[in-house]
Design a protein around this motif. Structure first.
Motif: not given
Lengths: 110, 124
Positions: B25, B27-32, B53, B74, B77, B98, B101
């Protein structure tokens, strides 16, 4: 046996400057970024230096990183008692296609 | 605030299986990219696996390849580590971390945030 080689221990007195070395090879340190992590006793690691010499926000400028060829170093100036911890270097390895860590260096503040 | 919370650890017999989860949680999980890193009792850090990602690339430590599978959802998350054919030497604290990107690992920041870890003990 770790892919990256660090001395198992280092020490210094308050206010002193200490350096921790990390030795690797062309496939990891020379051709990729180096990272340093601090792990205080009983806690999760924390990123200290990224991309060889960059500090995340909140990391004091007493901590600095450098790289030359297949070796890298972490320098800590103005040593403080709260710096007593394990320090690890890491890098991506092109041959292994994975992240490799050093064995860790325990820093004692005398 | 970035938060990573691992769960699923426990005691398992040699040859058994466990599935670790990591709830992300802040942050934009699907970008990392995301990683699992472990630490055996009294030992140093050891990277286990990471995943791109979108899940299209996965990398593994040689000693776990074929036994462990990293995956992600994703939409939830969440990051997972399915561990099969467990051995005594897999005993460790397993951290979710984490990564950054990027298209390839050479340019991705490695492990900028870490969870608190979950303990896996393989013993009869």
């Amino acid at each position: 046996q770790s892919v990256l080689t660090q001395p198992p221990s280092a020490s210094g007195t308050p206010g002193q400057r200490v350096t921790i070395s990390c030795s690797g090879s062309t496939s990891n340190i020379e051709n990729n970024y180096v990272y340093w992590y601090q792990q205080l006793p009983g806690t999760a690691p924390k990123l200290l230096i990224y991309r060889n010499n960059q500090r995340p926000s909140g990391v004091p400028d007493r901590f600095s990183g450098s790289k030359s060829g297949t070796s890298a170093s972490l320098a800590i100036s103005g040593l403080r008692s709260e710096d007593e911890a394990d320090y690890y270097c890491a890098a991506w390895d092109d041959t292994l296609r994975g992240v490799v860590f050093g064995g860790g260096t325990y820093l004692t503040v005398l | 605030e970035v938060q990573l919370v691992e769960s699923g650890g426990g005691v398992v017999q040699p040859g058994g299986s466990l599935r670790l989860s990591c709830a992300a949680s802040g942050f934009t999980f699907s970008s990392y990219w995301m990683s699992w890193v472990r630490q055996a009792p009294g030992k140093g850090l050891e990277w286990v696996a990471n995943i791109k990602d979108d899940g299209s690339e996965k990398n593994y430590l040689d000693s776990v390849r074929g036994r462990f599978t990293i995956s992600r959802d994703n939409a939830k998350n969440s990051l997972y580590l399915q561990m099969n054919s467990l051995r005594a030497e897999d005993t460790a604290v397993y951290y979710c971390a984490r990564d950054g990107r990027g298209l390839i690992m050479k340019v991705v920041i490695i492990a900028d945030y870490w969870g608190q870890g979950t303990v896996v003990t393989v013993s009869s």
